[in-house]
Design an enzyme around this catalytic site. Sequence first.
Site, PDB file in Angstrom:
ATOM      1  N   HIS A  86      -3.143   7.212   3.204  1.00 37.12           N
ATOM      2  CA  HIS A  86      -3.625   5.976   2.582  1.00 37.12           C
ATOM      3  C   HIS A  86      -5.014   5.663   3.144  1.00 37.12           C
ATOM      4  O   HIS A  86      -5.233   5.728   4.344  1.00 37.12           O
ATOM      5  CB  HIS A  86      -2.631   4.853   2.899  1.00 37.12           C
TER       6      HIS A  86
ATOM      7  N   CYS B  80       0.817  -1.228   0.000  1.00 35.06           N
ATOM      8  CA  CYS B  80       0.000   0.000   0.000  1.00 35.06           C
ATOM      9  C   CYS B  80       0.845   1.270   0.000  1.00 35.06           C
ATOM     10  O   CYS B  80       0.331   2.365  -0.231  1.00 35.06           O
ATOM     11  CB  CYS B  80      -0.951   0.003   1.183  1.00 35.06           C
TER      12      CYS B  80
ATOM     13  N   ASN C  26     -10.202   0.172   0.343  1.00 31.70           N
ATOM     14  CA  ASN C  26      -8.734   0.259   0.334  1.00 31.70           C
ATOM     15  C   ASN C  26      -8.232  -0.227  -1.020  1.00 31.70           C
ATOM     16  O   ASN C  26      -8.366  -1.416  -1.340  1.00 31.70           O
ATOM     17  CB  ASN C  26      -8.193  -0.611   1.479  1.00 31.70           C
TER      18      ASN C  26
HETATM   19  N1  COA Z   1     -18.282  -8.484   9.423  1.00 29.96           N
HETATM   20  C1  COA Z   1     -18.702  -8.750  10.673  1.00 29.96           C
HETATM   21  N2  COA Z   1     -17.881  -9.096  11.670  1.00 29.96           N
HETATM   22  C2  COA Z   1     -16.569  -9.159  11.383  1.00 29.96           C
HETATM   23  C3  COA Z   1     -16.076  -8.915  10.104  1.00 29.96           C
HETATM   24  C4  COA Z   1     -16.982  -8.566   9.096  1.00 29.96           C
HETATM   25  N3  COA Z   1     -16.604  -8.289   7.852  1.00 29.96           N
HETATM   26  N4  COA Z   1     -14.726  -9.055  10.119  1.00 29.96           N
HETATM   27  C5  COA Z   1     -14.386  -9.391  11.375  1.00 29.96           C
HETATM   28  N5  COA Z   1     -15.515  -9.475  12.127  1.00 29.96           N
HETATM   29  C6  COA Z   1     -15.612  -9.810  13.540  1.00 29.96           C
HETATM   30  C7  COA Z   1     -14.461 -10.670  14.018  1.00 29.96           C
HETATM   31  O1  COA Z   1     -14.697 -12.040  13.729  1.00 29.96           O
HETATM   32  C8  COA Z   1     -14.483 -10.378  15.496  1.00 29.96           C
HETATM   33  O2  COA Z   1     -15.506 -11.144  16.090  1.00 29.96           O
HETATM   34  P1  COA Z   1     -15.316 -11.796  17.545  1.00 29.96           P
HETATM   35  O3  COA Z   1     -15.144 -10.615  18.463  1.00 29.96           O
HETATM   36  O4  COA Z   1     -16.575 -12.545  17.750  1.00 29.96           O
HETATM   37  O5  COA Z   1     -14.105 -12.651  17.458  1.00 29.96           O
HETATM   38  C9  COA Z   1     -14.901  -8.908  15.577  1.00 29.96           C
HETATM   39  O6  COA Z   1     -15.522  -8.619  14.315  1.00 29.96           O
HETATM   40  C10 COA Z   1     -13.746  -7.962  15.790  1.00 29.96           C
HETATM   41  O7  COA Z   1     -12.693  -8.338  14.908  1.00 29.96           O
HETATM   42  P2  COA Z   1     -11.376  -7.503  14.805  1.00 29.96           P
HETATM   43  O8  COA Z   1     -10.505  -8.085  13.769  1.00 29.96           O
HETATM   44  O9  COA Z   1     -10.804  -7.311  16.179  1.00 29.96           O
HETATM   45  O10 COA Z   1     -11.993  -6.124  14.291  1.00 29.96           O
HETATM   46  P3  COA Z   1     -11.294  -4.729  14.168  1.00 29.96           P
HETATM   47  O11 COA Z   1     -12.043  -3.732  14.911  1.00 29.96           O
HETATM   48  O12 COA Z   1      -9.811  -4.799  14.365  1.00 29.96           O
HETATM   49  O13 COA Z   1     -11.542  -4.384  12.626  1.00 29.96           O
HETATM   50  C11 COA Z   1     -10.314  -4.416  10.580  1.00 29.96           C
HETATM   51  C12 COA Z   1     -11.018  -5.247  11.651  1.00 29.96           C
HETATM   52  C13 COA Z   1      -9.688  -5.350   9.575  1.00 29.96           C
HETATM   53  C14 COA Z   1     -11.364  -3.547   9.909  1.00 29.96           C
HETATM   54  C15 COA Z   1      -9.259  -3.515  11.257  1.00 29.96           C
HETATM   55  O14 COA Z   1      -8.465  -4.299  12.108  1.00 29.96           O
HETATM   56  C16 COA Z   1      -8.357  -2.845  10.267  1.00 29.96           C
HETATM   57  O15 COA Z   1      -8.778  -2.019   9.503  1.00 29.96           O
HETATM   58  N6  COA Z   1      -7.056  -3.155  10.326  1.00 29.96           N
HETATM   59  C17 COA Z   1      -6.066  -2.533   9.487  1.00 29.96           C
HETATM   60  C18 COA Z   1      -6.285  -2.959   8.081  1.00 29.96           C
HETATM   61  C19 COA Z   1      -5.349  -2.289   7.179  1.00 29.96           C
HETATM   62  O16 COA Z   1      -5.144  -1.137   7.299  1.00 29.96           O
HETATM   63  N7  COA Z   1      -4.826  -3.067   6.262  1.00 29.96           N
HETATM   64  C20 COA Z   1      -4.036  -2.614   5.222  1.00 29.96           C
HETATM   65  C21 COA Z   1      -2.882  -1.842   5.670  1.00 29.96           C
HETATM   66  S1  COA Z   1      -2.373  -1.055   4.300  1.00 29.96           S
END
Ligand code: COA
Length: 327
Positions: free
Chosen positions: A254, A113, A284
């Site tokens: 980003h 990214c 993204n």
């Molecule tokens: N829909 C519904 N629930 C979802 C889900 C979806 N699409 N994806 C994950 N969940 C659930 C998980 O299973 C978890 O459930 P649990 O508590 O029962 O185990 C809960 O939501 C929380 O998951 P978590 O991964 O802790 O969520 P989060 O708040 O960290 O959000 C992202 C997840 C991926 C959106 C976030 O971590 C993120 O944006 N990370 C950075 C991503 C990024 O920038 N990537 C590229 C870098 S360039």
Amino acid sequence: MARSVILGTGAAAPSKILTNQDLERIVDTSDEWICTRTGVKQRHIAEDGETTSSLATEASLQALEMAGVSPEDVDMIVVGTTSPDMYMPNTGALVQKNIGAHKAFAFDVFAACSGFVYALSVADKFAKDKLNSKILVIGAELLSTITDWQDRNTCVLFGDAAGAVLLSGEPKGDRGILSTHLRSDGSLWELLHIPGGGCVYPPSAEMAEKRDYCIRMQGNEVFKHAVRSLTDIAKEALKANHFSPDDVDWFIPHQANIRIMKQVAERLEIPIERVYVNIDRYGNTSSASIPVALNEANRLGRIKRGDVVLLDAFGGGFTWGAVIIRW
Ligand code: COA
């Protein structure tokens, strides 16, 4: 002092749109979860015939047209991408063929990214080295081809797009790229990677069945590193130019997650009104996200001549970087 100046911008995205409601029918998710956790409402997804190079070509032609520069006058093409049409040739070479930039040399930069910010930094050095050179810097991705559409943790995040800028090496002036700042930390590669398809785990039927050619991510760990690294490198860039947060007219980070953008802006003390956000419409798009946002802000007249623009990227590798431009 020689400077690289952006003379034109362009962007392209597939016409097909995948909404959160569409995703509700594919994986166990909800529009409410996706909106509140990521800020994404929809993303563009390529259809048959659309490729990373075709989007990059369209974005490049727009940038050239805005700059009033002919493809024949382009000296160099550099593409940031993690989803090239093929591993060989590089995507830049395909763009060169498509636009007829006969005298240009072309290559890709592989920095996830951060690809566009890395490519822009490399191009900045070339542009200052060869004055009056014209360089196309592109970020282009078809992330839909490396997304696991059965993994709700990742498939709700990504989209396809390309953005381009036409850079010119100008002998002097106070406009242009003021500084670039790049960092990497390969020790954290496992937090965000694509396991299959390279020499460690070459393509095979088993790899395809497990969808190991797709992006794997430990989202919450990546989130923490992204906030910290984006903040630190942006502070470094501001300090290097003796700028305070008040000097920044537009912060274009980003577009990975609206919560990341808000936390970084808060830590930098840049009000959210000066943060350019379009993640709601594109998701993204990795290397494409910053040049797509930059093009939008430019064409909408939001960025004005003389404005200070701060670009800030973070991605797999890990890689991260910031660029300060006086528009
Ligand atoms: N829909 C519904 N629930 C979802 C889900 C979806 N699409 N994806 C994950 N969940 C659930 C998980 O299973 C978890 O459930 P649990 O508590 O029962 O185990 C809960 O939501 C929380 O998951 P978590 O991964 O802790 O969520 P989060 O708040 O960290 O959000 C992202 C997840 C991926 C959106 C976030 O971590 C993120 O944006 N990370 C950075 C991503 C990024 O920038 N990537 C590229 C870098 S360039």
